[in-house]
Write an enzyme that holds these catalytic residues in place. Sequence first.
Site, PDB file in Angstrom:
ATOM      1  N   CYS A  85      57.565  13.921 -48.555  1.00 48.02           N
ATOM      2  CA  CYS A  85      56.146  13.849 -48.906  1.00 48.02           C
ATOM      3  C   CYS A  85      55.226  14.134 -47.728  1.00 48.02           C
ATOM      4  CB  CYS A  85      55.856  12.488 -49.511  1.00 48.02           C
ATOM      5  SG  CYS A  85      57.069  12.067 -50.786  1.00 48.02           S
ATOM      6  N   CYS A 212      52.357   2.327 -58.557  1.00 44.62           N
ATOM      7  CA  CYS A 212      53.066   3.564 -58.183  1.00 44.62           C
ATOM      8  C   CYS A 212      52.199   4.787 -58.481  1.00 44.62           C
ATOM      9  CB  CYS A 212      54.353   3.698 -58.985  1.00 44.62           C
ATOM     10  SG  CYS A 212      55.439   2.255 -58.892  1.00 44.62           S
ATOM     11  N   LYS A 334      47.581   7.607 -55.607  1.00 45.01           N
ATOM     12  CA  LYS A 334      47.666   6.810 -56.829  1.00 45.01           C
ATOM     13  C   LYS A 334      46.873   7.420 -57.976  1.00 45.01           C
ATOM     14  CE  LYS A 334      48.351   3.517 -59.651  1.00 45.01           C
ATOM     15  NZ  LYS A 334      48.260   4.548 -60.695  1.00 45.01           N
ATOM     16  N   HIS A 338      50.032  13.139 -56.593  1.00 43.97           N
ATOM     17  CA  HIS A 338      50.896  13.311 -55.422  1.00 43.97           C
ATOM     18  C   HIS A 338      51.899  14.448 -55.635  1.00 43.97           C
ATOM     19  CE1 HIS A 338      53.232  12.499 -51.945  1.00 43.97           C
ATOM     20  NE2 HIS A 338      54.066  11.609 -52.442  1.00 43.97           N
TER      21      HIS A 338
END
Lengths: 391, 106
Positions: A85, A212, A334, A338
């Site tokens: 990431c 998440c 969030k 992402h």
Amino acid sequence: MRKVAIVGVGHTPFSFLAEKTVVELFSEAAMEAIISSDLKAKDIKAMFVGNVLGDFSEGQGMVQSFAADEIGAKNIPASRFEGACASGTMAIRDAFMWVASGFYDIVIAGGVDTTSKMGTALGTRTFAMFTDSHYEYPSGLTFPGAFGMLCHLYSVKYGVPLAKLKRQMALVSVQSHKYGQYNKLGQLHNEVTVDEVLSSAMVTSPLQLYDCCPFSDGAAAIVLASEEAARKLTDEPVYITGVGQASSGRYSSQKEYLPRLRARDISVKQAYDMAGIKPEDVDICELHDCFSIASIIAVESLGFAEFGHGGELWENGEADIRGRIPINMSGGLKSKGHPIGATGASQVCDIVKQMRGAVEAQRQVEDVKIGLTDTLGGDGIICNLVLEKGW
Amino acid sequence: MSTFEYKLAFKDYNASLRKNKLLGLSCKDCGKVTCPPKLVCHECGGANLDISTLSGKGKIVTFTVSYVTAQGREVEAPILVVMVELEEGPWVILSALILIALRWNL
């Protein structure tokens, strides 16, 4: 080393199940960045792309070469960066160094992924590839699972009762959605309440669904130029004045530091020292909130809170838009989403727009001069960038 | 054969674990134990290592119960994953089932 400026930025919408391909998404973001820099594709001398899972999500490797050709920047050197990431920020950091060194004057960097196309089961499988495949994954460890373990450890190590910590974490998600709802390029546009967060489905204890970030598709890109080249292109250059990057081994090998991630301590110090600033000089921060607890862990190593007290920034409004250090005014991972290879570049895009007064009014921070980005990959690659308003 | 080989590579570590025996590396330079194994001592970076059998005893320092699993592991859900501080010092991530097996057999 030469000063390096960000001239233009490009950012596709972040979404579930994008209709466009991974190459198309990056190409659109790149072209937006090039056009907004008053340049043509032929002016770009090299391309640096964070892409993690194109192979799995679309059977597409070498996204960078195809994207360079798509936009008409034929035959330029194009390199792919893979640090889970953190990939997008890794790409930008390397692009920065190639320009700072004098080798290139104008390059493009960014990232792209289309992880939602894999669905949750394959998505969870591929994200788990950024733990140790032989010594961690066989235990059943997933990427959310790693942060579930850090969350329990945080509660014990710092003596923050889990119920209190969970409420602080819920406030992190609430704030991300509060501002993310206004981000037209973001993925989720709904507000959430503390009660909704705390009653959402359990994913991996103690993390619930609204702790998440979602799986996301999208791309972001920036044009970097030498100070001299940038002056001819824009009146609003944003300088990259500090860069940091560090890596760690398996989570378990970071035993004496956990729940903080050792790589972050090292990386952010590099970035602060290079820029000659301290945490209190930062006006805005986009940090890696893949999970709500990750934000609380991050702000402590970034120097915005004492260890064990990160959650208080959200309890007392210090991380809010008029607080001491506004955090994730984009909605963060969030709410904004992402698409992992794109995330670091998206963070940079948003801070550049904040400095230029170009974000939606509801999430515009006043008078942003210095920004910090923080991007985390897997078991512990961290990249940090310090950005400074150049006008 | 390479001139610098792993004292304990994954294949042998894993084969041992399948027999409920947890192996680590003892450093002859600093005396610390590395587990899971690495090419060099985790503590001092030295390469003067001996394979040692660890007690399998330790303290659970953290855990998670995962209800969402990776593709292909759905039948295992919910999975209890633990991080253990071994009495010899290292921390390891294990499935709860391996933890139980180690305690029964050692």
